[in-house]
Design a protein around this motif. Structure first.
Motif: not given
Ligand code: FES
Length: 379
Positions: A137-138, A163, A165-166, A170-171, A192
Motif C-alpha cells: 500500500g502506501s 510491492r 496492493d489491492r 488503488s496503487t 507487483t
C-alpha cells in the motif's frame, strides 16, 4: 529542530480515489533545515476546527496534549535533497483518519500546513550494492525516494521493488515507479502483486505473506547478496516479510522496517526489544513516585510524573515543544537517549536493535521502572 513551521501547499495531486501527493513549498531561508535523506518523513499538524487556511500556526505542542490538535507523520517520496525547494508526501485517506481525510478531501494549493523538519532512520544513503524492498500500500512512499535517489546517484547500485496492493486502481505512484523502470531498465527490478485482481501478465496475485515471500524471494533475487532490505507497510505485511527474511538466513542488521497503520495493533510483547537495556524488575513501586529529568534544545528540567503517565506526557505538561507525532510507538519522532534510570516501553515499532543497545527509547511509550529517569531529546 522540534519547531513547526507553517508552510504553503504548492499542489495537491490525486494519485488514486483515496490518496493524494501533497507538495509543500519551502521558503529559501528554511531549506537547509528541511534537507532530508531518502526514506525520512515529516510530521504534519492540524488544529482541530481549523479552517483550510491553517491559520492556527502557533508553535505549541500543548494543544495536542489537550486533544485539540492532530499530528501525523508522512514519508517524503521525492529524491532526497539537502536544501529542498519543495517537500512531497503521499497521503492515503484511512477510514476515521482525521488528518488523512482532511488532506485528501480539503487541502488545496495556497493553504498552509504546520510541518516539522524531516526525521527518521528508515534511510538508505546511496552506496554501491544490490538492495531490495518489500512494500504494501502506501508503504511505497519512502521507498520511492530511496530507490530514486539510489539509482540516480550511485551507478554501481541495483534495486528490486516488490510491492503489493489491492488492485491497479488503488496503487499509489504508478507513474513514478514506471518512470524508474524506463530510466534504469537494467538496475531496477519491479514485481507487483495484487491481492484482488487477476493479472493478465502472469505475475503473481494474492497476498504477500511469509510463506509466499519465502518461495518468491529466492526465485527473484540472490538473497544472500542483498546488502539491505527495506520493509514498509501495514504491520502484518512487515512482520511477515521480516519472518521470511530471517527464515532465509538474512542477517538482522540488513533488515530495515517501517510500519504504517498500527492503531489497532496489539502492544508489542514486553521483553528485550521493548525494554531499555539494563531495566530492573522493581518497576511498579518505582513508577508511582517517579520523577523525570529531560533535556530539550539545550535546556533541562525535572518534574514529578503523574500516575500512569508516559515520559513524553510528563515532559509535555512542562515543555510544549517536546517532539512527537504518532504517540503510538511507530514514527520515532519522540526518540530520546536514556541517560539514567530504567523504563519499560509498551510498544516499539520504530527503534532498531542497535538504537536500543545504544540506549535510545521512545518517550511516548516509556513508563518508569526506577524512581528517577533522565532523558535527553537532543542526544
Ligand atoms: S510519537 Fe511516534 S513513536 Fe513516539
Amino acid at each position: 529542530m522540534s519547531t513547526f513551521h507553517a508552510l504553503r501547499v504548492a499542489s495537491v495531486d490525486r494519485l488514486t480515489d483515496d490518496s493524494v501527493a501533497l507538495t509543500i513549498a519551502v521558503p529559501p531561508e528554511l531549506r537547509s533545515l528541511y534537507g532530508y535523506a531518502p526514506g525520512q518523513h515529516i510530521a504534519l499538524r492540524r488544529h482541530r476546527g481549523e479552517g483550510a487556511d491553517g491559520s492556527a500556526g502557533a508553535d505549541s505542542g500543548s494543544a495536542a496534549y489537550t486533544g485539540s490538535e492532530v499530528r501525523r507523520t508522512y514519508s517524503l517520496c521525492a529524491p532526497s535533497s539537502d536544501a529542498p525547494e519543495t517537500l512531497r508526501v503521499g497521503i492515503r485517506g484511512i477510514e476515521g483518519g482525521d488528518f488523512s481525510t482532511y488532506a485528501v478531501k480539503e487541502l488545496a494549493p495556497g493553504d498552509t500546513v504546520d510541518v516539522l523538519p524531516p526525521a527518521g532512520r528508515f534511510v538508505l544513503e546511496p552506496r554501491p550494492g544490490h538492495f531490495a524492498a518489500v512494500v504494501g500500500g502506501s508503504g511505497i512512499t519512502p521507498v520511492l525516494s530511496i530507490a530514486a535517489t539510489l539509482l540516480a546517484r550511485e551507478p554501481e547500485s541495483r534495486f528490486c521493488l516488490i510491492r503489493s496492493d489491492r488492485s491497479t486502481a488503488s496503487t499509489m505512484f504508478l507513474e513514478e515507479v514506471a518512470d524508474l523502470k524506463d530510466r534504469f531498465p537494467h538496475r531496477f527490478q519491479l514485481v507487483t502483486v495484487l491481492s484482488r485482481e487477476e493479472q493478465q501478465s502472469g505475475l503473481p496475485s494474492g497476498r504477500l505473506d511469509t510463506e509466499r515471500l519465502r518461495q518468491l524471494l529466492p526465485a527473484l533475487l540472490p538473497v544472500e547478496e542483498i546488502a539491505g532490505w527495506y520493509l514498509c507497510g501495514p504491520l502484518g505485511l512487515v512482520e511477515g516479510a521480516s519472518r521470511a527474511m530471517r527464515e532465509l538466513g538474512v542477517p538482522r542488521g540488513r533488515i530495515h522496517q517501517e510500519i504504517f497503520h498500527v492503531t489497532d495493533a496489539p502492544a508489542a510483547p514486553a521483553g528485550e526489544a521493548a525494554r531499555a537495556p539494563g531495566a530492573g524488575a522493581d518497576g511498579a513501586a518505582a513508577a508511582r513516585a517517579a520523577a523525570v529529568t529531560a533535556t530539550l534544545d539545550g535546556r533541562s528540567g525535572s518534574w514529578p510524573m503523574n500516575e500512569g503517565e508516559s515520559v513524553l506526557e510528563t515532559v509535555l505538561r512542562h515543555r510544549a515543544d517536546a517532539p512527537f507525532a504518532c504517540k503510538g510507538g511507530v514514527c520515532g519522532t519522540c526518540r530520546v537517549r536514556l541517560v539514567s534510570g530504567d523504563v519499560h516501553m509498551e510498544r516499539n515499532y520504530a527503534l532498531e536493535e542497535d538504537e536500543l543497545e545504544a540506549g535510545y527509547v521512545l518517550a511516548c511509550q516509556s513508563r518508569p521502572l526506577t524512581s528517577a529517569v533522565e532523558v535527553d531529546f537532543d542526544g
